[in-house]
Design an enzyme around this catalytic site. Structure first.
Site, PDB file in Angstrom:
ATOM      1  N   GLY A  11      62.419  20.158  58.262  1.00  0.00           N
ATOM      2  CA  GLY A  11      62.174  19.063  57.330  1.00  0.00           C
ATOM      3  C   GLY A  11      62.696  17.745  57.878  1.00  0.00           C
ATOM      4  O   GLY A  11      63.764  17.708  58.498  1.00  0.00           O
ATOM      5  N   ASP A 129      73.837  21.583  54.811  1.00  0.00           N
ATOM      6  CA  ASP A 129      74.176  23.003  54.734  1.00  0.00           C
ATOM      7  C   ASP A 129      74.506  23.630  56.085  1.00  0.00           C
ATOM      8  O   ASP A 129      74.400  24.850  56.255  1.00  0.00           O
ATOM      9  CB  ASP A 129      73.030  23.781  54.080  1.00  0.00           C
ATOM     10  CG  ASP A 129      71.720  23.668  54.854  1.00  0.00           C
ATOM     11  OD1 ASP A 129      71.631  22.847  55.782  1.00  0.00           O
ATOM     12  OD2 ASP A 129      70.768  24.401  54.515  1.00  0.00           O
ATOM     13  N   ARG A 171      67.657  23.253  49.133  1.00  0.00           N
ATOM     14  CA  ARG A 171      67.395  24.667  49.457  1.00  0.00           C
ATOM     15  C   ARG A 171      68.408  25.553  48.730  1.00  0.00           C
ATOM     16  O   ARG A 171      68.523  25.500  47.518  1.00  0.00           O
ATOM     17  CB  ARG A 171      67.426  24.907  50.965  1.00  0.00           C
ATOM     18  CG  ARG A 171      66.215  24.383  51.711  1.00  0.00           C
ATOM     19  CD  ARG A 171      66.032  25.076  53.036  1.00  0.00           C
ATOM     20  NE  ARG A 171      67.272  25.142  53.813  1.00  0.00           N
ATOM     21  CZ  ARG A 171      67.410  25.857  54.919  1.00  0.00           C
ATOM     22  NH1 ARG A 171      66.400  26.561  55.383  1.00  0.00           N
ATOM     23  NH2 ARG A 171      68.546  25.886  55.580  1.00  0.00           N
TER      24      ARG A 171
END
Length: 319
Positions: A11, A129, A171
Protein backbone atom coordinates in the site's frame (compact mmCIF):
# COMPACT_ATOMS: atom_id res chain seq x y z
CA UNK A 1 28.87 -1.78 -5.14
CA UNK A 2 28.35 0.34 -8.23
CA UNK A 3 24.65 -0.07 -9.06
CA UNK A 4 21.60 -0.48 -6.84
CA UNK A 5 17.85 -0.68 -7.38
CA UNK A 6 14.93 0.81 -5.46
CA UNK A 7 11.25 -0.10 -5.49
CA UNK A 8 8.09 0.66 -3.55
CA UNK A 9 5.68 -2.13 -2.73
CA UNK A 10 2.41 -2.77 -0.92
CA UNK A 11 0.00 0.00 0.00
CA UNK A 12 1.23 3.50 -0.79
CA UNK A 13 2.13 5.76 2.12
CA UNK A 14 2.88 9.51 2.25
CA UNK A 15 6.65 9.90 2.37
CA UNK A 16 7.54 7.05 0.03
CA UNK A 17 8.64 9.57 -2.58
CA UNK A 18 10.83 11.31 -0.02
CA UNK A 19 12.47 7.95 0.72
CA UNK A 20 13.05 7.27 -2.99
CA UNK A 21 14.59 10.72 -3.30
CA UNK A 22 16.93 10.04 -0.37
CA UNK A 23 18.03 6.71 -1.84
CA UNK A 24 18.77 8.18 -5.25
CA UNK A 25 20.58 11.26 -4.05
CA UNK A 26 22.64 9.63 -1.30
CA UNK A 27 23.70 6.88 -3.69
CA UNK A 28 24.65 9.32 -6.43
CA UNK A 29 26.50 11.47 -3.91
CA UNK A 30 28.63 8.40 -3.18
CA UNK A 31 29.19 7.59 -6.86
CA UNK A 32 26.61 4.81 -7.20
CA UNK A 33 24.12 4.48 -10.04
CA UNK A 34 20.48 3.93 -9.10
CA UNK A 35 17.79 2.12 -11.07
CA UNK A 36 14.13 2.64 -10.29
CA UNK A 37 11.93 -0.45 -10.43
CA UNK A 38 8.39 0.44 -11.48
CA UNK A 39 5.30 -1.43 -10.24
CA UNK A 40 7.02 -3.18 -7.34
CA UNK A 41 8.02 -6.83 -7.55
CA UNK A 42 5.95 -7.24 -10.70
CA UNK A 43 8.25 -4.68 -12.28
CA UNK A 44 11.26 -6.79 -11.34
CA UNK A 45 9.78 -9.78 -13.15
CA UNK A 46 8.72 -7.75 -16.20
CA UNK A 47 12.04 -5.89 -16.35
CA UNK A 48 10.36 -2.52 -15.88
CA UNK A 49 13.59 -0.97 -14.66
CA UNK A 50 14.98 2.46 -15.58
CA UNK A 51 18.12 4.33 -14.64
CA UNK A 52 17.42 7.34 -12.44
CA UNK A 53 19.12 10.72 -12.51
CA UNK A 54 19.23 13.58 -10.04
CA UNK A 55 16.34 15.19 -11.90
CA UNK A 56 14.28 11.99 -11.66
CA UNK A 57 13.57 12.78 -8.02
CA UNK A 58 13.31 16.56 -8.27
CA UNK A 59 10.20 18.11 -6.72
CA UNK A 60 8.86 14.85 -5.31
CA UNK A 61 9.63 15.23 -1.60
CA UNK A 62 6.26 16.92 -1.06
CA UNK A 63 4.20 14.51 -3.16
CA UNK A 64 2.06 11.71 -1.73
CA UNK A 65 1.82 8.27 -3.28
CA UNK A 66 4.82 6.83 -5.10
CA UNK A 67 6.32 7.83 -8.45
CA UNK A 68 7.54 4.23 -8.83
CA UNK A 69 3.98 2.89 -8.50
CA UNK A 70 3.00 -0.30 -6.68
CA UNK A 71 1.36 -3.55 -7.77
CA UNK A 72 0.59 -7.04 -6.55
CA UNK A 73 2.65 -9.90 -7.97
CA UNK A 74 1.46 -13.47 -7.35
CA UNK A 75 4.26 -14.72 -9.61
CA UNK A 76 6.93 -13.21 -7.36
CA UNK A 77 5.81 -15.51 -4.54
CA UNK A 78 7.18 -18.46 -6.54
CA UNK A 79 10.81 -19.56 -6.85
CA UNK A 80 10.59 -19.08 -10.60
CA UNK A 81 9.38 -15.51 -10.21
CA UNK A 82 12.09 -14.65 -7.70
CA UNK A 83 14.82 -16.15 -9.87
CA UNK A 84 13.52 -14.23 -12.87
CA UNK A 85 13.58 -11.01 -10.85
CA UNK A 86 17.18 -11.61 -9.85
CA UNK A 87 18.25 -12.35 -13.41
CA UNK A 88 16.57 -9.16 -14.64
CA UNK A 89 18.40 -7.09 -12.03
CA UNK A 90 21.71 -8.71 -12.89
CA UNK A 91 21.15 -7.91 -16.57
CA UNK A 92 21.15 -4.23 -15.56
CA UNK A 93 24.23 -4.73 -13.39
CA UNK A 94 22.23 -4.10 -10.19
CA UNK A 95 24.01 -5.54 -7.14
CA UNK A 96 21.62 -4.65 -4.32
CA UNK A 97 17.99 -3.63 -3.83
CA UNK A 98 16.20 -1.24 -1.45
CA UNK A 99 12.56 -2.12 -0.79
CA UNK A 100 10.24 0.55 0.64
CA UNK A 101 7.04 -0.97 2.03
CA UNK A 102 5.47 -3.04 4.80
CA UNK A 103 5.86 -6.56 6.13
CA UNK A 104 4.59 -8.22 2.95
CA UNK A 105 7.19 -6.31 0.96
CA UNK A 106 9.87 -7.29 3.46
CA UNK A 107 9.04 -10.96 3.03
CA UNK A 108 9.94 -10.58 -0.64
CA UNK A 109 13.16 -8.76 0.25
CA UNK A 110 14.05 -11.54 2.68
CA UNK A 111 13.51 -14.18 -0.01
CA UNK A 112 15.84 -12.39 -2.41
CA UNK A 113 18.48 -12.02 0.30
CA UNK A 114 18.25 -15.76 1.05
CA UNK A 115 18.98 -16.37 -2.65
CA UNK A 116 22.17 -14.31 -2.36
CA UNK A 117 20.85 -10.97 -3.60
CA UNK A 118 21.25 -8.35 -0.82
CA UNK A 119 18.18 -6.28 0.04
CA UNK A 120 17.45 -3.57 2.58
CA UNK A 121 13.95 -2.84 3.85
CA UNK A 122 12.67 0.67 4.57
CA UNK A 123 9.38 0.66 6.55
CA UNK A 124 6.70 2.56 4.64
CA UNK A 125 3.10 1.99 5.76
CA UNK A 126 0.42 4.09 7.45
CA UNK A 127 -0.39 1.13 9.75
CA UNK A 128 2.73 1.62 11.92
CA UNK A 129 2.73 -2.15 12.42
CA UNK A 130 6.41 -2.96 11.83
CA UNK A 131 8.51 -4.08 14.82
CA UNK A 132 11.96 -2.54 15.22
CA UNK A 133 10.93 1.05 14.55
CA UNK A 134 8.96 3.54 16.63
CA UNK A 135 7.30 4.95 13.52
CA UNK A 136 6.84 3.90 9.92
CA UNK A 137 6.89 6.31 7.00
CA UNK A 138 3.36 7.61 6.37
CA UNK A 139 1.92 7.03 9.84
CA UNK A 140 2.22 10.62 11.02
CA UNK A 141 0.58 12.01 7.88
CA UNK A 142 -2.27 9.49 8.04
CA UNK A 143 -2.77 10.30 11.71
CA UNK A 144 -3.10 14.01 10.96
CA UNK A 145 -5.53 13.24 8.14
CA UNK A 146 -7.73 11.28 10.55
CA UNK A 147 -7.49 13.93 13.26
CA UNK A 148 -8.57 16.67 10.85
CA UNK A 149 -11.47 14.58 9.56
CA UNK A 150 -12.72 13.69 13.04
CA UNK A 151 -12.51 17.32 14.16
CA UNK A 152 -14.94 18.17 11.36
CA UNK A 153 -17.16 15.19 12.13
CA UNK A 154 -17.39 16.31 15.77
CA UNK A 155 -18.72 19.69 14.61
CA UNK A 156 -21.59 17.90 12.88
CA UNK A 157 -22.05 15.47 15.77
CA UNK A 158 -22.41 18.43 18.14
CA UNK A 159 -24.80 20.32 15.86
CA UNK A 160 -27.14 17.36 15.40
CA UNK A 161 -26.64 15.72 18.80
CA UNK A 162 -25.50 12.44 17.28
CA UNK A 163 -23.19 9.57 18.04
CA UNK A 164 -20.60 8.97 15.33
CA UNK A 165 -18.64 5.79 14.69
CA UNK A 166 -15.51 6.55 12.63
CA UNK A 167 -13.80 3.55 11.05
CA UNK A 168 -10.09 4.04 10.39
CA UNK A 169 -7.48 1.92 8.61
CA UNK A 170 -4.60 -0.02 10.11
CA UNK A 171 -5.18 -3.61 8.99
CA UNK A 172 -4.75 -5.78 12.10
CA UNK A 173 -2.97 -3.06 14.10
CA UNK A 174 -4.66 -0.46 16.28
CA UNK A 175 -2.01 2.28 16.29
CA UNK A 176 -3.83 4.65 13.95
CA UNK A 177 -7.12 4.29 15.82
CA UNK A 178 -5.45 4.62 19.22
CA UNK A 179 -3.43 7.72 18.40
CA UNK A 180 -6.33 9.37 16.57
CA UNK A 181 -8.75 8.52 19.37
CA UNK A 182 -6.50 10.03 22.00
CA UNK A 183 -5.79 13.11 19.87
CA UNK A 184 -9.49 13.63 19.13
CA UNK A 185 -10.76 12.98 22.64
CA UNK A 186 -12.88 10.05 21.49
CA UNK A 187 -15.30 8.59 24.01
CA UNK A 188 -14.33 5.02 23.04
CA UNK A 189 -11.47 3.52 21.03
CA UNK A 190 -11.95 0.01 19.66
CA UNK A 191 -8.72 -1.72 18.61
CA UNK A 192 -7.89 -5.37 17.78
CA UNK A 193 -5.27 -5.63 20.51
CA UNK A 194 -7.80 -4.88 23.23
CA UNK A 195 -11.25 -4.46 21.83
CA UNK A 196 -13.42 -2.78 24.43
CA UNK A 197 -16.49 -4.92 25.06
CA UNK A 198 -19.64 -3.75 23.34
CA UNK A 199 -21.47 -3.60 26.66
CA UNK A 200 -18.78 -1.32 28.06
CA UNK A 201 -19.16 1.05 25.09
CA UNK A 202 -22.93 1.13 25.53
CA UNK A 203 -22.64 1.77 29.27
CA UNK A 204 -20.27 4.66 28.63
CA UNK A 205 -22.68 6.17 26.10
CA UNK A 206 -25.61 5.83 28.51
CA UNK A 207 -23.66 7.40 31.38
CA UNK A 208 -22.84 10.34 29.16
CA UNK A 209 -26.46 10.64 28.09
CA UNK A 210 -27.59 10.60 31.72
CA UNK A 211 -25.41 13.56 32.58
CA UNK A 212 -26.64 15.55 29.59
CA UNK A 213 -23.97 14.66 27.00
CA UNK A 214 -25.53 15.02 23.55
CA UNK A 215 -22.86 13.69 21.18
CA UNK A 216 -20.08 11.08 21.16
CA UNK A 217 -17.23 9.98 18.91
CA UNK A 218 -16.21 6.32 18.73
CA UNK A 219 -13.04 5.40 16.81
CA UNK A 220 -13.07 1.86 15.41
CA UNK A 221 -10.02 0.16 13.87
CA UNK A 222 -10.86 -1.76 10.70
CA UNK A 223 -9.21 -4.87 12.15
CA UNK A 224 -12.04 -5.16 14.68
CA UNK A 225 -14.86 -5.23 12.15
CA UNK A 226 -17.29 -3.13 10.14
CA UNK A 227 -18.04 0.37 11.35
CA UNK A 228 -21.43 0.22 9.64
CA UNK A 229 -22.45 -2.89 11.56
CA UNK A 230 -21.09 -1.47 14.79
CA UNK A 231 -23.11 1.71 14.31
CA UNK A 232 -26.31 -0.27 13.68
CA UNK A 233 -25.83 -2.23 16.90
CA UNK A 234 -25.32 0.98 18.90
CA UNK A 235 -28.46 2.57 17.51
CA UNK A 236 -30.50 -0.57 18.19
CA UNK A 237 -29.23 -0.81 21.75
CA UNK A 238 -29.44 2.85 22.76
CA UNK A 239 -31.96 4.42 20.33
CA UNK A 240 -29.39 7.20 19.94
CA UNK A 241 -29.18 8.88 16.53
CA UNK A 242 -26.03 7.20 15.20
CA UNK A 243 -24.03 7.80 12.03
CA UNK A 244 -21.01 6.01 10.59
CA UNK A 245 -18.09 7.43 8.63
CA UNK A 246 -15.62 5.09 6.95
CA UNK A 247 -12.62 7.27 6.13
CA UNK A 248 -11.14 4.75 3.69
CA UNK A 249 -8.26 5.50 1.35
CA UNK A 250 -8.26 9.23 2.03
CA UNK A 251 -5.95 8.20 4.88
CA UNK A 252 -3.28 6.94 2.49
CA UNK A 253 -3.03 10.04 0.31
CA UNK A 254 -1.91 13.62 0.64
CA UNK A 255 1.31 15.54 0.98
CA UNK A 256 3.53 13.99 3.68
CA UNK A 257 3.96 15.84 6.94
CA UNK A 258 7.26 17.43 7.84
CA UNK A 259 7.98 14.55 10.20
CA UNK A 260 7.37 11.92 7.53
CA UNK A 261 9.60 13.76 5.05
CA UNK A 262 12.47 13.87 7.53
CA UNK A 263 11.93 10.27 8.65
CA UNK A 264 11.84 9.03 5.05
CA UNK A 265 14.99 10.97 4.21
CA UNK A 266 16.89 9.54 7.16
CA UNK A 267 15.78 5.93 6.66
CA UNK A 268 16.26 6.00 2.88
CA UNK A 269 19.78 7.38 3.15
CA UNK A 270 20.67 4.81 5.84
CA UNK A 271 19.54 2.00 3.54
CA UNK A 272 22.09 3.07 0.93
CA UNK A 273 24.85 3.16 3.55
CA UNK A 274 24.01 -0.39 4.64
CA UNK A 275 24.31 -1.71 1.09
CA UNK A 276 27.63 0.09 0.62
CA UNK A 277 28.88 -1.53 3.84
CA UNK A 278 28.06 -4.94 2.38
CA UNK A 279 25.05 -5.60 4.56
CA UNK A 280 22.03 -7.40 3.18
CA UNK A 281 18.84 -8.58 4.83
CA UNK A 282 18.56 -5.53 7.10
CA UNK A 283 15.77 -3.05 7.85
CA UNK A 284 16.22 0.57 8.78
CA UNK A 285 14.19 2.08 11.59
CA UNK A 286 13.94 4.87 14.13
CA UNK A 287 14.15 4.27 17.89
CA UNK A 288 14.24 7.15 20.37
CA UNK A 289 15.01 9.45 17.42
CA UNK A 290 18.12 7.44 16.52
CA UNK A 291 18.34 5.69 13.14
CA UNK A 292 18.93 1.97 13.67
CA UNK A 293 18.93 -1.23 11.64
CA UNK A 294 17.76 -4.74 12.41
CA UNK A 295 17.98 -8.18 10.85
CA UNK A 296 15.07 -8.41 8.42
CA UNK A 297 14.27 -12.02 9.28
CA UNK A 298 14.17 -11.22 12.99
CA UNK A 299 11.70 -8.40 12.31
CA UNK A 300 9.44 -10.68 10.29
CA UNK A 301 9.37 -13.17 13.17
CA UNK A 302 8.46 -10.57 15.80
CA UNK A 303 5.06 -9.21 16.72
CA UNK A 304 4.13 -5.55 16.77
CA UNK A 305 2.60 -4.21 19.98
CA UNK A 306 0.61 -1.05 20.55
CA UNK A 307 1.31 1.20 23.52
CA UNK A 308 -1.23 -0.02 26.06
CA UNK A 309 -0.34 2.82 28.44
CA UNK A 310 -1.82 5.15 25.85
CA UNK A 311 -4.93 2.99 25.69
CA UNK A 312 -5.38 3.19 29.45
CA UNK A 313 -4.81 6.94 29.34
CA UNK A 314 -7.56 7.31 26.73
CA UNK A 315 -9.95 5.49 29.07
CA UNK A 316 -9.03 7.74 31.97
CA UNK A 317 -9.57 10.89 29.92
CA UNK A 318 -12.85 9.78 28.38
CA UNK A 319 -14.84 9.23 31.59
Amino acid sequence: MKKIGVLTSGGDAPGMNAAVRAVVRNAMYQGIEVFGVYNGYEGLIQGNIKKMELGSVGDIIQRGGTILYSARSPEFKTDEGQNKAIENMKSFGIEGLIVIGGDGSFQGASKLTEKGFPCIGVPGTIDNDIPGTDYTIGFDTALNTVVTAVDKIRDTATSHERTYVVEVMGRDAGDLALWAGLANGAESIIIPERAEGFESVINKLKRGQARGKKHSIIILAEGVGSGVEYGKKIEEETQMDTRVTVLGHIQRGGSPSGYDRVLASRLGAKAVDLLIEGNGGRMTGIENNVVVDHDLLDILNKKHYVNMNMYELSNQLSI
